[in-house]
Motif scaffolding. Sequence first.
Motif, mmCIF file in Angstrom:
data_model
loop_
_atom_site.group_PDB
_atom_site.id
_atom_site.type_symbol
_atom_site.label_atom_id
_atom_site.label_comp_id
_atom_site.label_asym_id
_atom_site.label_seq_id
_atom_site.Cartn_x
_atom_site.Cartn_y
_atom_site.Cartn_z
ATOM 1 N N UNK A 164 40.961 37.672 43.613
ATOM 2 C CA UNK A 164 41.023 36.232 43.334
ATOM 3 C C UNK A 164 40.062 35.454 44.231
ATOM 4 N N UNK A 165 40.004 35.814 45.504
ATOM 5 C CA UNK A 165 39.091 35.140 46.425
ATOM 6 C C UNK A 165 37.642 35.418 46.028
ATOM 7 N N UNK A 166 37.338 36.668 45.692
ATOM 8 C CA UNK A 166 35.979 37.004 45.251
ATOM 9 C C UNK A 166 35.600 36.229 43.990
ATOM 10 N N UNK A 167 36.480 36.226 43.016
ATOM 11 C CA UNK A 167 36.193 35.510 41.772
ATOM 12 C C UNK A 167 36.032 33.999 42.016
ATOM 13 N N UNK A 168 36.901 33.437 42.836
ATOM 14 C CA UNK A 168 36.822 32.003 43.113
ATOM 15 C C UNK A 168 35.540 31.647 43.865
ATOM 16 N N UNK A 169 35.076 32.553 44.716
ATOM 17 C CA UNK A 169 33.843 32.289 45.463
ATOM 18 C C UNK A 169 32.611 32.401 44.580
ATOM 19 N N UNK A 170 32.634 33.331 43.650
ATOM 20 C CA UNK A 170 31.432 33.639 42.872
ATOM 21 C C UNK A 170 31.398 32.989 41.486
ATOM 22 N N UNK A 171 32.520 32.492 41.008
ATOM 23 C CA UNK A 171 32.592 31.967 39.657
ATOM 24 C C UNK A 171 33.263 30.577 39.688
ATOM 25 N N UNK A 172 32.464 29.522 39.686
ATOM 26 C CA UNK A 172 33.012 28.160 39.801
ATOM 27 C C UNK A 172 34.085 27.827 38.759
ATOM 28 N N UNK A 173 33.933 28.321 37.548
ATOM 29 C CA UNK A 173 34.920 28.038 36.509
ATOM 30 C C UNK A 173 36.284 28.649 36.863
ATOM 31 N N UNK A 174 36.274 29.861 37.412
ATOM 32 C CA UNK A 174 37.517 30.492 37.847
ATOM 33 C C UNK A 174 38.127 29.701 39.007
ATOM 34 N N UNK A 175 37.280 29.295 39.966
ATOM 35 C CA UNK A 175 37.754 28.518 41.117
ATOM 36 C C UNK A 175 38.447 27.250 40.636
ATOM 37 N N UNK A 176 37.865 26.578 39.662
ATOM 38 C CA UNK A 176 38.450 25.351 39.139
ATOM 39 C C UNK A 176 39.756 25.647 38.399
ATOM 40 N N UNK A 177 39.770 26.686 37.569
ATOM 41 C CA UNK A 177 40.936 27.021 36.769
ATOM 42 C C UNK A 177 42.105 27.501 37.628
ATOM 43 N N UNK A 187 43.833 37.889 57.584
ATOM 44 C CA UNK A 187 43.691 36.556 58.182
ATOM 45 C C UNK A 187 42.395 35.913 57.689
ATOM 46 N N UNK A 188 41.299 36.669 57.705
ATOM 47 C CA UNK A 188 40.022 36.152 57.209
ATOM 48 C C UNK A 188 40.088 35.784 55.743
ATOM 49 N N UNK A 189 40.770 36.595 54.956
ATOM 50 C CA UNK A 189 40.923 36.328 53.526
ATOM 51 C C UNK A 189 41.698 35.025 53.307
ATOM 52 N N UNK A 190 42.735 34.820 54.093
ATOM 53 C CA UNK A 190 43.527 33.592 53.975
ATOM 54 C C UNK A 190 42.711 32.377 54.400
ATOM 55 N N UNK A 191 41.931 32.495 55.456
ATOM 56 C CA UNK A 191 41.060 31.393 55.889
ATOM 57 C C UNK A 191 40.030 31.087 54.806
ATOM 58 N N UNK A 192 39.445 32.132 54.222
ATOM 59 C CA UNK A 192 38.481 31.933 53.138
ATOM 60 C C UNK A 192 39.133 31.226 51.957
ATOM 61 N N UNK A 193 40.364 31.610 51.636
ATOM 62 C CA UNK A 193 41.041 30.978 50.500
ATOM 63 C C UNK A 193 41.361 29.512 50.785
ATOM 64 N N UNK A 194 41.640 29.178 52.041
ATOM 65 C CA UNK A 194 41.827 27.768 52.413
ATOM 66 C C UNK A 194 40.518 27.004 52.171
ATOM 67 N N UNK A 195 39.403 27.607 52.576
ATOM 68 C CA UNK A 195 38.101 26.990 52.330
ATOM 69 C C UNK A 195 37.813 26.818 50.852
ATOM 70 N N UNK A 196 38.183 27.816 50.056
ATOM 71 C CA UNK A 196 37.961 27.733 48.606
ATOM 72 C C UNK A 196 38.787 26.630 47.962
ATOM 73 N N UNK A 197 40.029 26.473 48.406
ATOM 74 C CA UNK A 197 40.867 25.394 47.878
ATOM 75 C C UNK A 197 40.263 24.047 48.265
ATOM 76 N N UNK A 198 39.821 23.932 49.496
ATOM 77 C CA UNK A 198 39.179 22.689 49.921
ATOM 78 C C UNK A 198 37.920 22.410 49.118
ATOM 79 N N UNK A 199 37.148 23.446 48.876
ATOM 80 C CA UNK A 199 35.918 23.320 48.098
ATOM 81 C C UNK A 199 36.251 22.878 46.672
#
Length: 155
Positions: free
Chosen positions: A28-41, A92-104
């Motif tokens: 999910x983190x990989x998809x959200x980082x690489x695919x804006x439509x997935x991140x939005x959805x 921990x890094x994955x969770x921090x990245x996911x926080x960044x993705x939600x903010x993004x």
Amino acid sequence: MVTSILGLPVHPLIVHATVVAVPAAAMCVLLAALWPRFRHWFGWGPLVISGLALVLYPLTTSTGEALEHQLGASPAIEHHASLAEGLLPWLVGLTIASIGLVGWRYSGSRLIGGRTVPSWARVAIGVLSVATGLGSLVWVVLVGHAGAEAVWSRA
């Protein structure tokens, strides 16, 4: 702590939840980082799933330690346990990245106060997401493989 349910050790039961949650969070983190439509959805999804994986980690390791005391130590179990300790920084890094993705996702191109999100921040979130996503996937496979070897070498 409960060490068995209906005669089965709790560790294998919780491990199955962890083995599903960690790769799901990483994907999910990989998809959200690489695919804006997935991140939005998917919105908060990466954070929820990576948070679940992070919560499952101490449950999995504590039940594993209880099972180790019950069965007795062996080199294979020690190897599995030492690899399992190395999974925590990835989670921990994955969770921090996911926080960044939600903010993004929710800030779009603007931060609170109307300032534009710097491109270096988007790049940093993307790099952290890809690195921790791939690292988590690889590490959980290593831990799981070592655990399976520990189980089947005792049989």
